[in-house]
Design a protein around this motif. Structure first.
Motif, PDB file in Angstrom:
ATOM      1  N   TYR A 131      39.709  42.995  38.413  1.00 40.36           N
ATOM      2  CA  TYR A 131      39.412  42.201  39.602  1.00 40.36           C
ATOM      3  C   TYR A 131      38.419  42.948  40.477  1.00 40.36           C
ATOM      4  CZ  TYR A 131      43.263  39.057  38.500  1.00 40.36           C
ATOM      5  OH  TYR A 131      44.080  38.152  37.881  1.00 40.36           O
ATOM      6  N   ARG A 132      37.673  42.163  41.230  1.00 40.62           N
ATOM      7  CA  ARG A 132      36.689  42.751  42.132  1.00 40.62           C
ATOM      8  C   ARG A 132      37.345  43.131  43.461  1.00 40.62           C
ATOM      9  NH1 ARG A 132      32.421  37.917  41.393  1.00 40.62           N
ATOM     10  NH2 ARG A 132      34.402  36.809  41.444  1.00 40.62           N
ATOM     11  N   ALA A 134      35.468  42.585  46.749  1.00 40.39           N
ATOM     12  CA  ALA A 134      34.779  42.063  47.931  1.00 40.39           C
ATOM     13  C   ALA A 134      35.066  40.600  48.242  1.00 40.39           C
ATOM     14  CB  ALA A 134      33.263  42.260  47.777  1.00 40.39           C
ATOM     15  N   ASP A 135      35.213  39.740  47.205  1.00 38.96           N
ATOM     16  CA  ASP A 135      35.389  38.309  47.485  1.00 38.96           C
ATOM     17  C   ASP A 135      36.789  38.035  48.023  1.00 38.96           C
ATOM     18  OD1 ASP A 135      37.012  37.106  44.869  1.00 38.96           O
ATOM     19  OD2 ASP A 135      35.794  38.877  44.437  1.00 38.96           O
ATOM     20  N   VAL A 136      36.933  36.892  48.681  1.00 40.10           N
ATOM     21  CA  VAL A 136      38.178  36.558  49.381  1.00 40.10           C
ATOM     22  C   VAL A 136      39.362  36.500  48.413  1.00 40.10           C
ATOM     23  CG1 VAL A 136      39.353  34.803  50.749  1.00 40.10           C
ATOM     24  CG2 VAL A 136      36.957  35.320  51.200  1.00 40.10           C
ATOM     25  N   GLY A 137      39.167  35.840  47.261  1.00 39.77           N
ATOM     26  CA  GLY A 137      40.264  35.710  46.311  1.00 39.77           C
ATOM     27  C   GLY A 137      40.755  37.055  45.807  1.00 39.77           C
ATOM     28  N   SER A 138      39.833  37.954  45.500  1.00 37.98           N
ATOM     29  CA  SER A 138      40.221  39.273  44.991  1.00 37.98           C
ATOM     30  C   SER A 138      40.912  40.106  46.065  1.00 37.98           C
ATOM     31  CB  SER A 138      38.988  40.018  44.477  1.00 37.98           C
ATOM     32  OG  SER A 138      38.438  39.366  43.357  1.00 37.98           O
ATOM     33  N   ARG A 212      33.748  32.998  34.356  1.00 43.67           N
ATOM     34  CA  ARG A 212      34.143  34.386  34.121  1.00 43.67           C
ATOM     35  C   ARG A 212      33.878  34.820  32.687  1.00 43.67           C
ATOM     36  NH1 ARG A 212      38.597  37.492  32.701  1.00 43.67           N
ATOM     37  NH2 ARG A 212      39.787  35.676  32.026  1.00 43.67           N
TER      38      ARG A 212
END
Length: 445
Positions: A131-132, A134-138, A212
């Motif tokens: 998983y990353r 920076a993005d909101v979901g991560s 993805r």
């Protein structure tokens, strides 16, 4: 002579049969091998269609399809405490000693591990994805993972890259994290009896057609490869939101006779699709390991893959051609792979994969993790709360409140339905006789 220590394991995840994927295959094959080693394994997942209640699979694997329906992407709706009564009942009925949750994206996994720790059971978690940050979901997912792993006994990652990612996301002690790769059933994935000719080069893609998995990258790569190589044909198996884009690409460049779209491929037919090709193409933008690459290599296909996540750890350099996730470099890698094909021996490649990866080895290494988990000292709720406070000034307090409420609900259930009132079920010990025939032995609690 005393019997060796046997574990009673509850595997928990939203992802299991009849759905098929890397996580589902991992849980199934690992469970089968653990059963053959003499352990008791029970799987808990949510209901799939009319598949609800208790089912038995090969080798006596018992599966609880609890009456929760998928809400988003095969995940159940988060309830925090709604699953406590049924998870508690399963743990007591099956006399479980270790709860093993799979996949950070699984709601049921997180809730089961939370309930297990509340009730004093040993808990193990396996992370199958990257998983990353920076993005909101991560960001939200990483916070949930931090909550779950704050009080875990041991954790497993499928690659060293995955371990680094998990440790950074959750803050778990690296000493608690083991690296145990996936494996492949080489008896199922075997090369074609006869070596294919190279008059026409067939490139196989079997993947979920989503962002993805690099479906957008395929849209740009396939026309260019077809333009440069008139004797190349693509076979694409899989379904997803990006399938429409691939079909539009095929129409735009008039590649109907060179790009075959199979749609979703049942797992039992994956091998037959793979052996029809020469090269397996993986265009994923993120991968912790990628079992599909192992399945293709076991069938004797040369792999071309994006250089992402744990993919570089999967195969030796002479069995895979890596490329950056860009159309230009992917096209270059495919060209290089085509030039390598005359030197590829499918049977030799299959034999190498068989030596490198086996589910029996994965099961034995997982046994060590369970042994380590059982050696961890038991701690009370008050001793565990400081672990959650370290998760952040606000999140830590919220996590403590969640765990205290869960503890109080558990105590209420203990009063309302004492553990001794829940009937324990007998174990079925699966054994192999001298002729390798499976036989069952009933062992009463």
């Amino acid at each position: 002579m005393d019997e060796p220590q046997r574990h009673r394991i509850l595997m928990v995840s939203d992802f299991f049969y009849p759905n098929f994927g890397g996580v589902e295959s991992h849980i199934y094959y690992l469970s089968q091998c653990l059963i053959k080693l003499g352990h008791k394994v029970v799987v808990t997942t949510h209901a799939y269609g009319n598949r609800s209640g208790v089912r038995y699979m090969t080798g006596g694997l018992k599966v609880y399809y609890i009456p929760w329906r998928p809400f988003l992407m095969q995940n159940t709706l988060p309830t925090f405490y709604g699953t406590l009564p049924i998870i508690r009942t399963i743990l007591i009925r099956e006399r479980i000693s270790v709860v093993h949750g799979h996949q950070a994206f699984s709601t049921l996994c997180h809730e089961a591990l939370m309930h297990a720790r509340t009730m004093g059971y040993k808990a193990v978690f396996t992370d199958h994805s990257l998983y990353r940050f920076a993005d909101v979901g991560s960001i939200h997912m990483n916070k949930v993972l931090q909550f779950t792993l704050a009080d875990i006994d041991q954790a497993i990652c499928v690659s060293h890259t995955s371990k680094e990612n998990t440790v950074l996301r959750s803050g778990i002690d690296p000493e608690k994290v083991f690296v145990i790769p996936n494996a492949v059933d080489t008896a199922m994935f075997t090369p074609a009896p006869k070596r294919l000719c190279y008059d026409e080069i067939v490139i196989v893609v079997i993947s979920r057609l989503v962002y993805r998995k690099g479906a957008d990258l395929l849209v740009e790569v396939i026309p260019e490869v077809c333009r440069l190589n008139p004797n190349v044909r693509f076979v694409i198996g899989g379904d997803g939101l990006k399938r429409v884009r691939l079909e539009e690409m095929r129409e735009k460049y008039s590649l109907q006779d060179r790009v075959e779209m199979l749609g979703a491929v049942p797992h039992a037919q994956v091998r037959s699709v793979l052996v029809s090709g020469h090269i397996f193409l993986n265009s994923s933008l993120t991968e912790a390991f990628c079992i599909a690459i192992l399945e293709a290599a076991s069938c004797g296909l040369l792999t071309v893959s994006t250089r992402v996540g744990g993919v570089p750890e999967v195969l030796p350099d002479d069995m895979i051609v890596l490329a950056e996730p860009t159309p230009v470099d992917m096209t270059r890698a495919i060209k290089e792979a085509i030039e390598m094909l005359p030197n590829i021996n499918p049977q030799a490649m299959h034999d190498r994969v068989k030596k490198l990866y086996s589910w029996q080895d994965v099961a034995k290494r997982t046994e060590v993790v369970y042994d380590r988990a059982l050696l961890c000292s038991d701690v009370s709720l008050l001793q565990r709360l400081p672990r959650y406070l370290k998760c952040g000034p606000w999140a830590g307090k919220l996590f403590c409140l969640v765990m205290m409420i869960n503890f109080w609900l558990w105590q209420l259930l203990q009063f309302w339905q004492p553990s001794k009132s829940i009937e324990e079920v007998p174990d079925i010990l699966i054994l192999e006789n001298e002729d390798n025939e499976i036989c069952g032995k009933l062992r009463m609690p």
